[in-house]
Design an enzyme around this catalytic site. Structure first.
Site, PDB file in Angstrom:
ATOM      1  N   HIS A 192       0.790  -1.089  -0.044  1.00 53.03           N
ATOM      2  CA  HIS A 192       0.057   0.015  -0.118  1.00 53.03           C
ATOM      3  C   HIS A 192       1.065   1.240   0.099  1.00 53.03           C
ATOM      4  O   HIS A 192       0.433   2.184  -0.260  1.00 53.03           O
ATOM      5  CB  HIS A 192      -0.815  -0.255   0.994  1.00 53.03           C
ATOM      6  CG  HIS A 192      -2.189  -0.968   0.757  1.00 53.03           C
ATOM      7  ND1 HIS A 192      -2.070  -2.390   1.298  1.00 53.03           N
ATOM      8  CD2 HIS A 192      -3.141  -1.028   0.183  1.00 53.03           C
ATOM      9  CE1 HIS A 192      -3.032  -2.851   0.881  1.00 53.03           C
ATOM     10  NE2 HIS A 192      -3.791  -2.244  -0.107  1.00 53.03           N
ATOM     11  N   ARG A 299     -10.970   3.548  -1.720  1.00 50.01           N
ATOM     12  CA  ARG A 299     -10.312   2.511  -0.529  1.00 50.01           C
ATOM     13  C   ARG A 299     -10.624   3.235   0.732  1.00 50.01           C
ATOM     14  O   ARG A 299      -9.821   4.062   1.175  1.00 50.01           O
ATOM     15  CB  ARG A 299      -8.713   2.265  -0.674  1.00 50.01           C
ATOM     16  CG  ARG A 299      -8.211   1.448  -1.794  1.00 50.01           C
ATOM     17  CD  ARG A 299      -6.844   1.413  -1.816  1.00 50.01           C
ATOM     18  NE  ARG A 299      -6.332   0.217  -2.569  1.00 50.01           N
ATOM     19  CZ  ARG A 299      -5.988   0.197  -3.689  1.00 50.01           C
ATOM     20  NH1 ARG A 299      -5.769   1.520  -4.298  1.00 50.01           N
ATOM     21  NH2 ARG A 299      -5.454  -0.839  -4.450  1.00 50.01           N
ATOM     22  N   ARG A 336     -15.569   0.987  -1.577  1.00 53.29           N
ATOM     23  CA  ARG A 336     -15.452  -0.288  -1.044  1.00 53.29           C
ATOM     24  C   ARG A 336     -15.305  -0.486   0.452  1.00 53.29           C
ATOM     25  O   ARG A 336     -14.959   0.796   1.088  1.00 53.29           O
ATOM     26  CB  ARG A 336     -14.076  -0.901  -1.351  1.00 53.29           C
ATOM     27  CG  ARG A 336     -13.589  -2.029  -0.793  1.00 53.29           C
ATOM     28  CD  ARG A 336     -12.431  -2.480  -1.398  1.00 53.29           C
ATOM     29  NE  ARG A 336     -11.239  -1.989  -0.581  1.00 53.29           N
ATOM     30  CZ  ARG A 336      -9.664  -2.243  -0.921  1.00 53.29           C
ATOM     31  NH1 ARG A 336      -9.343  -3.104  -1.967  1.00 53.29           N
ATOM     32  NH2 ARG A 336      -8.812  -1.519  -0.238  1.00 53.29           N
ATOM     33  N   GLU A 436     -10.374 -11.438  -4.952  1.00 55.57           N
ATOM     34  CA  GLU A 436      -8.949 -11.420  -4.541  1.00 55.57           C
ATOM     35  C   GLU A 436      -8.295 -12.509  -3.876  1.00 55.57           C
ATOM     36  O   GLU A 436      -7.229 -12.332  -3.210  1.00 55.57           O
ATOM     37  CB  GLU A 436      -8.509 -10.063  -3.765  1.00 55.57           C
ATOM     38  CG  GLU A 436      -9.537  -9.467  -2.629  1.00 55.57           C
ATOM     39  CD  GLU A 436      -9.451  -8.022  -2.357  1.00 55.57           C
ATOM     40  OE1 GLU A 436      -8.274  -7.392  -2.703  1.00 55.57           O
ATOM     41  OE2 GLU A 436     -10.155  -7.647  -1.459  1.00 55.57           O
ATOM     42  N   ASN A 459      -3.805  -7.470  -6.604  1.00 58.49           N
ATOM     43  CA  ASN A 459      -2.777  -7.274  -5.920  1.00 58.49           C
ATOM     44  C   ASN A 459      -2.660  -8.351  -4.890  1.00 58.49           C
ATOM     45  O   ASN A 459      -1.807  -8.758  -4.584  1.00 58.49           O
ATOM     46  CB  ASN A 459      -2.813  -5.615  -5.127  1.00 58.49           C
ATOM     47  CG  ASN A 459      -2.843  -4.784  -6.273  1.00 58.49           C
ATOM     48  OD1 ASN A 459      -2.549  -4.754  -7.103  1.00 58.49           O
ATOM     49  ND2 ASN A 459      -3.403  -3.622  -5.659  1.00 58.49           N
ATOM     50  N   ASP A 460      -3.828  -8.674  -4.121  1.00 63.37           N
ATOM     51  CA  ASP A 460      -3.966  -9.587  -3.195  1.00 63.37           C
ATOM     52  C   ASP A 460      -4.105 -10.912  -3.884  1.00 63.37           C
ATOM     53  O   ASP A 460      -3.610 -11.970  -3.522  1.00 63.37           O
ATOM     54  CB  ASP A 460      -5.337  -9.366  -2.579  1.00 63.37           C
ATOM     55  CG  ASP A 460      -4.978  -8.398  -1.184  1.00 63.37           C
ATOM     56  OD1 ASP A 460      -3.872  -8.903  -0.589  1.00 63.37           O
ATOM     57  OD2 ASP A 460      -5.574  -7.647  -1.307  1.00 63.37           O
ATOM     58  N   ARG A 470       3.048  -9.609  -0.792  1.00 63.94           N
ATOM     59  CA  ARG A 470       3.321  -8.479  -1.732  1.00 63.94           C
ATOM     60  C   ARG A 470       3.918  -7.397  -1.311  1.00 63.94           C
ATOM     61  O   ARG A 470       4.439  -6.534  -2.031  1.00 63.94           O
ATOM     62  CB  ARG A 470       1.811  -8.005  -2.039  1.00 63.94           C
ATOM     63  CG  ARG A 470       0.978  -7.185  -1.023  1.00 63.94           C
ATOM     64  CD  ARG A 470      -0.608  -7.285  -1.148  1.00 63.94           C
ATOM     65  NE  ARG A 470      -0.966  -5.810  -1.890  1.00 63.94           N
ATOM     66  CZ  ARG A 470      -2.080  -5.183  -1.875  1.00 63.94           C
ATOM     67  NH1 ARG A 470      -2.952  -6.131  -1.636  1.00 63.94           N
ATOM     68  NH2 ARG A 470      -2.176  -4.002  -2.163  1.00 63.94           N
ATOM     69  N   CYS A 507      -9.232  -3.997 -10.601  1.00 69.05           N
ATOM     70  CA  CYS A 507      -8.691  -2.938 -10.143  1.00 69.05           C
ATOM     71  C   CYS A 507      -7.627  -2.887  -9.268  1.00 69.05           C
ATOM     72  O   CYS A 507      -7.039  -1.934  -8.671  1.00 69.05           O
ATOM     73  CB  CYS A 507      -9.705  -2.401  -9.216  1.00 69.05           C
ATOM     74  SG  CYS A 507      -9.906  -3.583  -7.642  1.00 69.05           S
TER      75      CYS A 507
HETATM   76  C1  PEP Z   1      -6.028  -5.601  -4.805  1.00 67.13           C
HETATM   77  O1  PEP Z   1      -6.111  -6.353  -3.707  1.00 67.13           O
HETATM   78  O2  PEP Z   1      -5.989  -5.945  -6.036  1.00 67.13           O
HETATM   79  C2  PEP Z   1      -6.679  -4.404  -4.421  1.00 67.13           C
HETATM   80  C3  PEP Z   1      -7.476  -3.518  -5.212  1.00 67.13           C
HETATM   81  O3  PEP Z   1      -7.178  -3.998  -3.145  1.00 67.13           O
HETATM   82  P1  PEP Z   1      -5.848  -3.547  -2.174  1.00 67.13           P
HETATM   83  O4  PEP Z   1      -4.645  -3.326  -2.890  1.00 67.13           O
HETATM   84  O5  PEP Z   1      -6.368  -2.235  -1.351  1.00 67.13           O
HETATM   85  O6  PEP Z   1      -5.551  -4.537  -1.268  1.00 67.13           O
HETATM   86 MG    MG Z   2      -6.978  -6.248  -1.853  1.00 68.71          MG
END
Ligand code: PEP
Ligand code: MG
Length: 587
Positions: A192, A299, A336, A436, A459-460, A470, A507
């Site tokens: 993040h 977010r 979200r 995710e 991402n997750d 990550r 996303c």
């Molecule tokens: C993701 O996991 O791809 C996502 C968009 O959520 P975050 O990056 O906030 O975990």
């Molecule tokens: Mg995520």
């Protein structure tokens, strides 16, 4: 000159003086003060020594009371040393005679004491003494240098921040006008912290490995956030090259903004809406400026930055309203629900004991479902906001159908409450879930029956599919959106949503990388949500594509058995579509 590589996370070039955080355990640079500042420097040193002595005495009293005088005596000895006349005159001498800064004088004196002690022989008594000296040094430096983030609070001139790591909230509160870029020893591509840097459009490189001992505050450094390079002590030719790159990038970003009104449509006329990802309400302006067709991911957990109490329903509501107003009529805002936990702001609602494996622990919707008042407050605010625009709600980190159903049940309950209170809301607001967690991807067919849309959080999804954290630079080679296992899950989810006539977008950060645009469209994706910074480059790629080309690329890419092969294949395709692209660098 020294040139080191890390993970590029936010494109662009920054050049400027370094501001090195995390001086604890790091070589203190040799600096001198002006002759007329010598007395003030000595006074600063004495202030720090008295504060350190006071603290040591306090610790001595505490420890004596808790575990006995024998242990407290160690700290009493420290306090004596902080006021020891020989030590003081040694330090004063270094400042007065050589005009060293107080920090450097302390470091130099301590390292000389330690050298002398160690040269006397390695006995456990002496080893204890040298460790003691380092502790003493650390305590004095703490008072001289202040809190780690102190230097960030009152920046008066532009700097490049160099640190072991930055938390997402530290990144979110960086002064954008004065922090030109940053580089860290730790961190991964979609942490993040990285996402925040991109959202704030600050060039950044993370996961470099140890480098802080090689550089001092004030030295000129270059951060190339497009290629993932950090350069110390650049020569004139390198400086000139990077100044040109920086200026070209600035010119280009102006050029992209001018293109905001071009439609996001492929050459053969397929419309592919692009929405923006935001963390703070004011980023909605960046979405509008780049021509985003809505906010695809808000977010909301970033409401917690810099606070240690819950935002009230009213605070939630007002933030949402700002975004809705900025986007205006006809542009949806996907809110979200809170994704607190893992690397994001656990201070208020975190578990009492630190979790051993927080990304797999009480994070996100799991935490909300354990704290119904917290969840309800947010659901009420989202529903109230839905009366003012095209608001959609989305649940993060859903791993099972029962978990999703609990969220839907609670949402309906909150709707009932609002109805009874005669509070306005949109009873038909679209409801989505993030995909995710691999279990949700595998069950996409069943999930599609329960919601209106999916948003694939790569991402997750990547970290959980490949069991590769990550945020951890040591497994960055495994963590890849191009991995065939990840691609198969994405394909499966897109097809399930399309079969059920449900909306689906991606996303995660993968969505903002034009390398993957043809592949994702070829897999059937018809909507993207990404950081506004990446929008122009992805739109430009969409406008270069034919659907038939995209489908061929997807077919061919899905045959490879490794992330490396997929990545190379996509790079070749990208160069054909956009001969100017330098292979994954900044557009
Ligand atoms: C993701 O996991 O791809 C996502 C968009 O959520 P975050 O990056 O906030 O975990
Ligand atoms: Mg995520």
């Amino acid at each position: 000159m020294q040139n080191i590589r890390g993970i590029p996370v936010s494109a662009g070039v920054a050049i400027g003086p370094a501001l090195v955080l995390d001086v604890d355990g790091i070589r203190v640079p040799q600096r001198r003060v002006a002759p007329n500042q010598v007395e003030a420097e000595i006074a600063r040193l004495h202030g720090a020594l008295s504060a350190a002595a006071f603290e040591a005495n306090q610790i001595q009293r505490d420890i004596t009371q808790k575990i006995g005088a024998k242990y407290g005596a160690v700290f009493a000895a420290h306090a004596v040393l902080f006021e020891d006349p020989a030590f003081l005159s040694e330090l004063d001498g270094l400042i007065r005679m050589q005009r060293f800064t107080a920090e450097y004088a302390v470091s130099k004196a301590v390292s000389e004491f330690v050298k002398t002690i160690e040269s006397l022989g390695e006995t456990s008594f002496l080893a204890f003494r040298s460790a003691d000296f380092f502790d003493i040094e650390r305590r004095i430096l703490k008072y001289l240098l202040g809190d780690r983030n102190e230097p960030l609070k009152n920046l008066r001139e532009p700097v490049i921040v160099l640190a072991r790591d930055l938390t997402p909230s530290e990144t979110a509160t960086l002064d954008r006008n004065n922090v030109f870029g940053f580089a860290t020893e730790h961190g991964g591509k979609t942490s993040h912290t990285a996402i925040m840097a991109n959202a704030m459009e600050i060039p950044a490189v993370v996961g470099i490995g140890p480098f802080l001992s090689e550089v001092s505050t004030g030295e000129t450094v270059i951060v190339d956030g497009s290629e993932g390079i950090l350069i110390f002590d650049p020569d004139e030719a390198t400086l000139a090259k990077y100044r040109r790159l920086r200026d070209a990038a600035i010119t280009r970003s102006g050029f992209w903004i001018n293109q905001r009104n071009f439609p996001s449509v492929t050459k053969d006329g397929t419309v592919i809406p692009i929405m923006g990802n935001i963390e703070f309400p004011d980023e909605a302006t960046a979405c509008s400026a780049r021509g985003a067709e809505g906010v695809g991911l808000y977010r909301t957990e970033f409401l917690y930055v810099g606070r240690n109490s819950d935002p009230s329903e009213e605070e939630h509501f007002r933030s949402y309203l700002r975004v809705i107003r900025e986007m205006g009529e006809g542009r949806p805002v996907v809110i979200r629900t809170l994704d607190l936990g893992a690397d994001k702001f656990v201070s208020v609602h975190g578990p009492k004991e630190p979790e051993k494996n927080p990304s797999m622990g009480l994070r996100s919707v799991r935490l909300c479902l354990r704290d119904i008042p917290l969840f309800r407050t947010q659901l009420r605010a989202i529903l109230r906001a839905s009366a003012f625009g095209d608001v959609r709600i989305m649940f993060p980190m859903i791993s099972t159908l029962p978990e999703l159903r609990k969220c839907l049940f609670l949402l309906r309950e909150v709707m009932e409450d609002l109805r009874e209170e005669q509070v306005k809301f949109n009873p038909n607001l679209p409801i989505g879930t993030m995909i995710e967690v691999p279990s949700a991807a595998v069950m996409a067919e069943e999930f599609a029956r329960e919601v209106d849309f999916f948003s694939i959080g790569t991402n997750d999804l990547i970290q959980y599919t490949l069991a590769a954290d990550r945020t951890n630079e040591h497994v960055a080679d495994l963590y890849s959106p191009a991995d065939p296992a990840v691609l198969r899950l994405i394909k499966f989810v897109i097809e399930a949503a399309n079969r059920h006539g449900k909306g689906v977008n991606v996303c995660g950060e993968m969505s903002g990388d034009p390398l993957f645009t043809p592949l994702l469209i070829g897999l059937g994706l018809r909507q993207f949500s990404l950081a506004p910074n990446n929008l122009p480059a992805v739109k430009a790629m969409i406008r270069r594509l034919d659907l038939a080309d995209a489908e061929r690329i997807a077919r061919e890419a899905m045959v490879f058995e490794s992330a490396r092969d997929v990545q190379h294949y996509l790079l070749r395709q990208r160069l054909k579509l956009d001969p100017e692209a330098a292979g994954g660098g900044e557009e």
